[in-house]
Design an enzyme around this catalytic site. Structure first.
Site: not given
Ligand code: AP5
Ligand code: MG
Length: 215
Positions: A13, A88, A127, A160
């Site tokens: 996204k 969401r 990531r 993260r």
């Protein structure tokens, strides 16, 4: 263009939204990025949100809704926007409908990125994100030119707090239970476009452009 990106954690996204921002000049509104900014600054909202985010749970609707309402009223969002990670839950989608109606706007495209769960785990655990500008990289699929540094701004890359396998699996569970029903919700409204998100970043962008430009 008023767009929603719908999709599980790691579907791409944010990656695709950033490309469309450059192409169409409308802002990306990422509730996840906004929350992480609050956490980094240590605001009251950030301190509340942090506990939910670290467990991979959803932050309560009222926090999210007031944040989105404020953001959508800003000047740069008047000619269009890309919502990334919001709504969401069905309750958030209903609240968004009501808010947009009051503003005389409506959603034109809900772009749903479809990717299998195992691919998502690989994407998220690999990531890396820029501390400074939020740009995303992947150790295998999209490595930065210089290890640990952002190509765009030279900022430091970090992992993260919610990108560990245990939290990722919980985020996927939460997605299937609470967010996936939005696919039906928007299908019924006739604004849903499903996109195969298990392709290269470039191929996905092309599919999205084809939808938005009705090729
Ligand atoms: P949020 O920040 O929105 O996270 P998310 O939805 O879990 O999605 P991600 O940002 O992890 O994935 P993405 O789809 O953006 O993928 P990306 O492009 O980075 O939310 C975080 C938390 O905040 C939530 O868990 C919740 O607690 C809270 N929150 C946020 N919004 C909320 C709301 N509305 N209500 C309640 N709580 C809320 O790509 C992922 C990786 O894959 C990258 O490494 C990238 O380089 C790579 N990649 C991208 N595309 C490809 C491709 N095609 N092929 C290979 N690799 C690819
Ligand atoms: Mg994201």
């Amino acid at each position: 263009m008023n767009i929603i990106f719908l999709g599980p954690p790691g579907a791409g996204k944010g990656t695709q939204a950033k490309i469309l921002v450059e192409k169409y000049g409308i802002p990306q509104i990422s509730t996840g990025d906004m929350l992480r900014e609050h956490v980094a600054k240590g605001t009251e909202l950030g301190m509340k949100a942090k506990e939910y985010m670290e467990k991979g749970q959803l932050v309560p609707d009222e926090i999210i809704l007031s944040m989105v309402k404020e953001r959508l009223s800003q000047d740069d969002a008047q000619k269009g926007f890309i919502l990334d990670g919001f709504p969401r839950t069905v309750a958030q989608a209903e609240a968004l409908d009501k808010l947009l109606e009051e503003m005389g706007k409506k959603i034109e495209y809900v772009l749903a990125l479809i990717v299998p769960d195992e691919e998502l785990v690989t994407r998220l655990t690999g990531r890396r994100t820029c501390k400074n500008c939020g740009m995303m990289y992947h150790i295998k699929f999209k490595p930065p030119k210089v290890e640990g540094k952002c190509d765009a701004c030279g900022g430091e890359l970090y992992q993260r707090a919610d990108d560990n396998e245990e939290t990722v699996r919980n985020r996927l569970k939460v997605y299937h239970e609470q967010t996936a029903p939005l696919i039906e919700y928007y299908k019924k409204k006739g604004v849903l476009f499903e996109v195969d998100g298990n392709k290269s970043i470039e191929e996905i962008t092309q599919q999205l452009i084809n939808i938005l430009e009705k090729k």
